[in-house]
Scaffold this active site. Structure first.
Site, short mmCIF file in Angstrom:
data_model
loop_
_atom_site.label_atom_id
_atom_site.label_comp_id
_atom_site.label_asym_id
_atom_site.label_seq_id
_atom_site.Cartn_x
_atom_site.Cartn_y
_atom_site.Cartn_z
N ASP A 91 35.66 53.41 17.05
CA ASP A 91 35.27 52.01 17.20
C ASP A 91 36.02 51.20 16.15
O ASP A 91 36.64 51.75 15.24
CB ASP A 91 33.76 51.85 17.13
CG ASP A 91 33.22 52.04 15.74
OD1 ASP A 91 34.02 52.24 14.81
OD2 ASP A 91 32.00 51.98 15.57
N SER A 92 35.99 49.87 16.30
CA SER A 92 36.85 49.02 15.47
C SER A 92 36.24 48.70 14.12
O SER A 92 36.91 48.20 13.24
CB SER A 92 37.08 47.71 16.20
OG SER A 92 35.85 47.01 16.29
N GLY A 93 34.95 48.94 13.99
CA GLY A 93 34.25 48.51 12.77
C GLY A 93 33.47 47.23 12.97
O GLY A 93 32.62 46.87 12.15
N PHE A 95 31.10 46.48 15.06
CA PHE A 95 29.65 46.67 15.19
C PHE A 95 28.97 46.80 13.83
O PHE A 95 27.94 46.21 13.57
CB PHE A 95 29.33 47.90 16.06
CG PHE A 95 27.86 48.13 16.21
CD1 PHE A 95 27.12 47.35 17.08
CD2 PHE A 95 27.21 49.08 15.46
CE1 PHE A 95 25.74 47.53 17.21
CE2 PHE A 95 25.83 49.27 15.57
CZ PHE A 95 25.11 48.49 16.45
N ASP A 146 35.38 43.00 17.74
CA ASP A 146 34.57 42.08 18.54
C ASP A 146 33.42 41.54 17.70
O ASP A 146 33.19 42.02 16.58
CB ASP A 146 34.01 42.79 19.78
CG ASP A 146 33.03 43.90 19.40
OD1 ASP A 146 33.29 44.58 18.39
OD2 ASP A 146 32.01 44.08 20.08
N GLN A 188 31.29 40.73 25.65
CA GLN A 188 30.08 40.27 24.96
C GLN A 188 29.33 39.29 25.86
O GLN A 188 29.62 39.20 27.04
CB GLN A 188 30.46 39.63 23.62
CG GLN A 188 30.96 40.65 22.58
CD GLN A 188 29.86 41.60 22.11
OE1 GLN A 188 28.66 41.31 22.23
NE2 GLN A 188 30.26 42.75 21.57
N GLY A 215 27.30 44.47 22.75
CA GLY A 215 26.28 43.44 22.52
C GLY A 215 25.00 43.67 23.29
O GLY A 215 24.16 42.77 23.40
N ASP A 265 27.86 56.30 24.02
CA ASP A 265 27.70 57.03 22.77
C ASP A 265 26.37 56.64 22.17
O ASP A 265 25.84 55.57 22.48
CB ASP A 265 28.79 56.61 21.78
CG ASP A 265 28.55 55.20 21.26
OD1 ASP A 265 28.76 54.25 22.05
OD2 ASP A 265 28.12 55.03 20.11
N CYS A 303 17.01 76.74 28.22
CA CYS A 303 18.12 76.02 27.58
C CYS A 303 19.04 77.04 26.90
O CYS A 303 18.58 77.90 26.15
CB CYS A 303 17.60 75.02 26.56
SG CYS A 303 18.89 74.25 25.57
N CYS A 305 21.17 76.69 24.50
CA CYS A 305 21.67 76.31 23.17
C CYS A 305 21.30 77.37 22.12
O CYS A 305 20.41 78.19 22.35
CB CYS A 305 21.13 74.94 22.77
SG CYS A 305 19.53 75.00 21.94
N CYS A 308 17.48 77.57 21.30
CA CYS A 308 16.55 78.06 22.32
C CYS A 308 16.76 79.53 22.67
O CYS A 308 15.84 80.19 23.14
CB CYS A 308 16.63 77.19 23.57
SG CYS A 308 16.07 75.50 23.26
N HIS A 334 20.35 71.54 19.78
CA HIS A 334 19.57 71.46 21.01
C HIS A 334 19.64 70.06 21.63
O HIS A 334 19.85 69.92 22.84
CB HIS A 334 18.11 71.85 20.76
CG HIS A 334 17.25 71.54 21.94
ND1 HIS A 334 17.21 72.34 23.05
CD2 HIS A 334 16.49 70.45 22.24
CE1 HIS A 334 16.43 71.79 23.97
NE2 HIS A 334 15.99 70.63 23.49
ZN LIG Z 1 17.99 74.23 23.44
#
Ligand SMILES: [Zn+2]
Length: 370
Positions: A91-93, A95, A146, A188, A215, A265, A303, A305, A308, A334
């Site tokens: 990101d550009s910074g 935010f 932005d 925006q 935004g 994200d 799961c 992961c 789990c 997880h």
């Molecule tokens: Zn898990």
């Protein structure tokens, strides 16, 4: 369809596709784990890969101040520095500058002046600096600087932010970039439908590799936020990727996918882990709760992961209560896996043409996971 992005399937407004970058292809919809300071907190790159992450996010604001883009460039760029050879979006910074409201000093048509969170010194970000920092980091996708304003901002201020965001994107568009680096602009306009359309139309006219919807998810109610997403997406070109900035709860993710968003994200999976909570299909589990003291089940049945497959809720609860590092790590692994799997399942549902019915079913249980 452009080279950068191609659609594979469509179901209503929801899309499955492929984003092509200098460090590989990313199947979309894609959730991007956030590595703010060049690391997804407590998770190493091999683990990220095994969890199914196809692209990670780095943060130009933080990396600019610590350790600095020149040092990272000298050490071979951000990929080499953090040991991740897959795609990276930075990101550009913008935010950070605008969300740390009490550090803001002045905004004008050429950039923004603020106090650094690191030492309080006055600093200035401009479209030129945003381009240069990201060029030096060598990310695969660079974002335009932005102006992101909080929920409840009045219309005249939003309108001014839309004007300056377009102006800055225009200034940043043709500046030098890293080899193969894509550049996305950020729309925006807050919750104002007319401003959202204007922002999208102006940035599309300038021509970028992709477009972010910025935004939003800044403290407003959910329904108007989803409506604004629809407005913002309506004026974005079909053949370019769309990125919703800052959403990571199960419902939010599926709602923006249903409105035609390809990438998103959020720090939610790792932040939730730090509060001792696990995301599951049945909702959010707070492992500090005494009811897990003798619970031998995994965080989520089935799961795959690392948490789990080996450990019980009772053990994770013990680690969390004793503030053991492994507890935080297991919950982070997880939670990332949960969200990455949810998005991969959404992609398959889009390919089958069953996204809407699948989404309703997925959200039945996950309501409490918001
Ligand atoms: Zn898990």
């Amino acid at each position: 369809m452009s080279e950068t992005f191609s659609g594979i399937a469509r179901d209503g407004a929801a899309r499955a596709g492929v984003l092509r970058t200098a460090h590989g292809e990313v199947p979309t919809p894609a959730f991007m784990p956030v590595g703010t300071k060049g690391t997804v907190k407590s998770v190493d790159p091999d683990e990220l890969r095994a969890l199914g992450a196809g692209i990670v996010l780095g943060n130009a604001y933080h990396l600019h101040f610590r350790p600095g883009e020149e040092l990272i460039a000298e050490l071979g760029g951000l990929h080499a520095f953090m040991g991740w050879d897959g795609p990276i979006l930075t990101d550009s910074g913008g935010f950070q500058v605008f969300s740390l409201r009490d550090t803001l000093l002045e905004v004008d048509d050429d950039g923004v002046t603020f106090r650094s969170v690191y030492d309080g010194a006055p600093e200035r970000f401009t479209p030129e600096l945003a381009a240069r920092v990201q060029e030096r980091l060598g990310s695969d996708v660079a974002m335009c600087l932005d102006i992101c304003l909080p929920a409840g901002t009045d219309r005249s201020e939003l309108e001014e932010a839309v004007r300056r965001t377009t102006l800055w994107a225009q200034q940043q568009r043709d500046l030098p970039r890293a080899p193969g680096q894509l550049r996305f602009a950020i729309t925006q306009g807050g919750l104002d439908g007319e401003l959202r359309r204007r922002s999208s139309a102006e940035l599309v006219a300038l021509g970028f590799d992709g477009y972010a919807i910025g935004g939003l998810s800044v403290g407003e109610h959910r329904e108007p936020m989803f409506d604004a997403t629809t407005e913002a997406a309506a004026f974005l070109p079909e053949e370019k990727p769309r990125y919703f900035m800052g959403i990571g709860d199960p419902e939010g993710v599926l709602e923006v996918i249903s409105r035609g968003v390809d990438m998103f994200d959020c720090v939610l999976p790792t932040r939730t882990a730090r509060t001792g909570s696990a995301l599951t299909r049945e909702g959010r589990l707070n492992l500090r709760n005494a009811r897990f003291a003798r619970d031998q089940r995994p965080l989520e049945e089935g799961c795959p992961c690392p948490a789990c497959t080996r450990f019980s809720r009772a053990y994770v609860r013990h680690l969390v209560n004793q503030q053991e590092i492994l507890g935080l790590r297991l919950l982070s692994l997880h939670n990332l896996r949960f969200l990455l799997d949810l998005v991969a399942a959404a992609r398959r549902a889009i390919e089958r043409g069953e996204f809407l019915s699948w989404k309703e079913e997925a959200l039945e249980g996950a309501k409490g996971a918001m």
